[in-house]
Write a protein that holds these residues in place. Sequence first.
Motif, PDB file in Angstrom:
ATOM      1  N   THR A   1       0.755  -1.319   0.199  1.00  0.00           N
ATOM      2  CA  THR A   1      -0.065   0.106  -0.151  1.00  0.00           C
ATOM      3  C   THR A   1       1.101   1.483  -0.031  1.00  0.00           C
ATOM      4  O   THR A   1       1.941   1.197   0.794  1.00  0.00           O
ATOM      5  CB  THR A   1      -0.905  -0.028   1.198  1.00  0.00           C
ATOM      6  N   HIS A   2       0.573   2.211  -0.674  1.00  0.00           N
ATOM      7  CA  HIS A   2       1.279   3.500  -1.021  1.00  0.00           C
ATOM      8  C   HIS A   2       0.710   4.443   0.123  1.00  0.00           C
ATOM      9  O   HIS A   2      -0.587   4.627   0.012  1.00  0.00           O
ATOM     10  CB  HIS A   2       1.296   4.028  -2.233  1.00  0.00           C
ATOM     11  N   LEU A   3       1.554   4.831   1.198  1.00  0.00           N
ATOM     12  CA  LEU A   3       0.988   5.593   2.211  1.00  0.00           C
ATOM     13  C   LEU A   3       1.767   6.793   2.135  1.00  0.00           C
ATOM     14  O   LEU A   3       3.113   6.823   2.001  1.00  0.00           O
ATOM     15  CB  LEU A   3       1.197   5.092   3.731  1.00  0.00           C
ATOM     16  N   ARG A   4       1.056   8.147   2.297  1.00  0.00           N
ATOM     17  CA  ARG A   4       1.849   9.276   2.587  1.00  0.00           C
ATOM     18  C   ARG A   4       1.395   9.921   3.794  1.00  0.00           C
ATOM     19  O   ARG A   4       0.290  10.807   3.764  1.00  0.00           O
ATOM     20  CB  ARG A   4       1.454  10.100   1.250  1.00  0.00           C
ATOM     21  N   PRO A   5       2.156   9.607   5.000  1.00  0.00           N
ATOM     22  CA  PRO A   5       1.711  10.413   6.139  1.00  0.00           C
ATOM     23  C   PRO A   5       1.829  12.028   6.212  1.00  0.00           C
ATOM     24  O   PRO A   5       2.994  12.570   5.638  1.00  0.00           O
ATOM     25  CB  PRO A   5       2.398   9.818   7.152  1.00  0.00           C
TER      26      PRO A   5
ATOM     27  N   CYS B   1      -3.542  11.738   6.424  1.00  0.00           N
ATOM     28  CA  CYS B   1      -2.735  10.457   5.853  1.00  0.00           C
ATOM     29  C   CYS B   1      -3.461  10.139   4.712  1.00  0.00           C
ATOM     30  O   CYS B   1      -4.517   9.606   4.937  1.00  0.00           O
ATOM     31  CB  CYS B   1      -2.619   9.451   7.042  1.00  0.00           C
ATOM     32  N   ARG B   2      -2.937   9.823   3.476  1.00  0.00           N
ATOM     33  CA  ARG B   2      -3.296   9.169   2.506  1.00  0.00           C
ATOM     34  C   ARG B   2      -2.724   8.054   2.196  1.00  0.00           C
ATOM     35  O   ARG B   2      -1.610   7.722   2.310  1.00  0.00           O
ATOM     36  CB  ARG B   2      -3.196  10.307   1.241  1.00  0.00           C
ATOM     37  N   GLY B   3      -3.540   7.147   1.616  1.00  0.00           N
ATOM     38  CA  GLY B   3      -3.111   5.716   1.248  1.00  0.00           C
ATOM     39  C   GLY B   3      -3.830   5.485  -0.048  1.00  0.00           C
ATOM     40  O   GLY B   3      -4.660   5.981  -0.622  1.00  0.00           O
ATOM     41  N   ALA B   4      -3.015   4.454  -0.805  1.00  0.00           N
ATOM     42  CA  ALA B   4      -3.692   4.025  -2.257  1.00  0.00           C
ATOM     43  C   ALA B   4      -3.094   2.699  -2.568  1.00  0.00           C
ATOM     44  O   ALA B   4      -1.946   2.313  -2.113  1.00  0.00           O
ATOM     45  CB  ALA B   4      -3.012   4.989  -3.282  1.00  0.00           C
ATOM     46  N   ARG B   5      -4.020   1.900  -3.110  1.00  0.00           N
ATOM     47  CA  ARG B   5      -3.673   0.732  -3.711  1.00  0.00           C
ATOM     48  C   ARG B   5      -3.966   1.054  -5.378  1.00  0.00           C
ATOM     49  O   ARG B   5      -4.820   1.225  -5.933  1.00  0.00           O
ATOM     50  CB  ARG B   5      -4.827  -0.279  -3.459  1.00  0.00           C
ATOM     51  N   THR B   6      -2.665   1.003  -5.694  1.00  0.00           N
ATOM     52  CA  THR B   6      -2.453   1.186  -7.438  1.00  0.00           C
ATOM     53  C   THR B   6      -2.377  -0.060  -8.142  1.00  0.00           C
ATOM     54  O   THR B   6      -2.062  -1.191  -7.516  1.00  0.00           O
ATOM     55  CB  THR B   6      -0.972   2.027  -7.588  1.00  0.00           C
ATOM     56  N   PRO B   7      -2.463  -0.042  -9.515  1.00  0.00           N
ATOM     57  CA  PRO B   7      -2.606  -1.218 -10.142  1.00  0.00           C
ATOM     58  C   PRO B   7      -1.120  -1.967 -10.111  1.00  0.00           C
ATOM     59  O   PRO B   7      -0.998  -3.293  -9.823  1.00  0.00           O
ATOM     60  CB  PRO B   7      -3.070  -0.823 -11.695  1.00  0.00           C
TER      61      PRO B   7
ATOM     62  N   TRP C   1      -7.532   6.142   0.289  1.00  0.00           N
ATOM     63  CA  TRP C   1      -7.868   6.419   1.563  1.00  0.00           C
ATOM     64  C   TRP C   1      -7.402   8.023   1.998  1.00  0.00           C
ATOM     65  O   TRP C   1      -6.308   8.119   1.574  1.00  0.00           O
ATOM     66  CB  TRP C   1      -7.751   5.348   2.572  1.00  0.00           C
ATOM     67  N   ALA C   2      -8.128   8.726   2.741  1.00  0.00           N
ATOM     68  CA  ALA C   2      -7.854  10.022   3.256  1.00  0.00           C
ATOM     69  C   ALA C   2      -8.216   9.882   4.632  1.00  0.00           C
ATOM     70  O   ALA C   2      -9.592   9.688   4.925  1.00  0.00           O
ATOM     71  CB  ALA C   2      -8.061  11.211   2.533  1.00  0.00           C
TER      72      ALA C   2
END
Length: 201
Positions: A31-35, A70-76, A126-127
């Motif tokens: 998962t890509h997370l950006r705190p 905090c932003r999260g993403a599930r990318t291809p 997610w945010a």
Amino acid sequence: MTVVFQASHDEPTPSRLEHWLHVVDETFGPTHLRPPGGAHTPEQLVVGDLGAVRISELRIAWQAPTAERCRGARTPKLIRQSDPDPEQYRVDLLVRGQLVVEQAGQEAALGPGDFAITDWSRPARWATATQRAVALMFPRALLPLPHDEVARLGGVRIPGDHGAGALFSSLARQVVAHLDDYGAADGARLGTTLVDLLAPA
């Protein structure tokens, strides 16, 4: 119950966050997370398995009110890296704080007690300014609903204040607080019950 992350305030913030990001990947899949910098301090992540259902509780301390999230993403790309199997559903249940879940062009702004389902094999975002949240992950085959029907629920807010949604919300919070009280058989039954409550929600 396994505490997979416990903040050590003697540890510098950058290394604590690096450890946190590693734990999230190992526990849930890439998962890509950006705190949002120093405002976000993960405190604890507790995980338990109820048969094939993995349940977790996340606690985060926010040092001060902030507009950052905090932003999260599930990318291809991350989905292709998933190990061992991305064919799962994830349910995010907000206990306290703020959480927005997006999938397939739909956006769910959750209030306390509300939850949303996402298909872990499809992109999602997610945010959050969450202070406490519960999450479930389980194989798609466990949910007795057609996959295309569940796909339409991705990123949709499911209220946790009435009907089956209230039952699910209440039970999930109770179960994760008492994980050490269940043996393997009781835990598996509770996991099945939680997933079954999602069908009419």
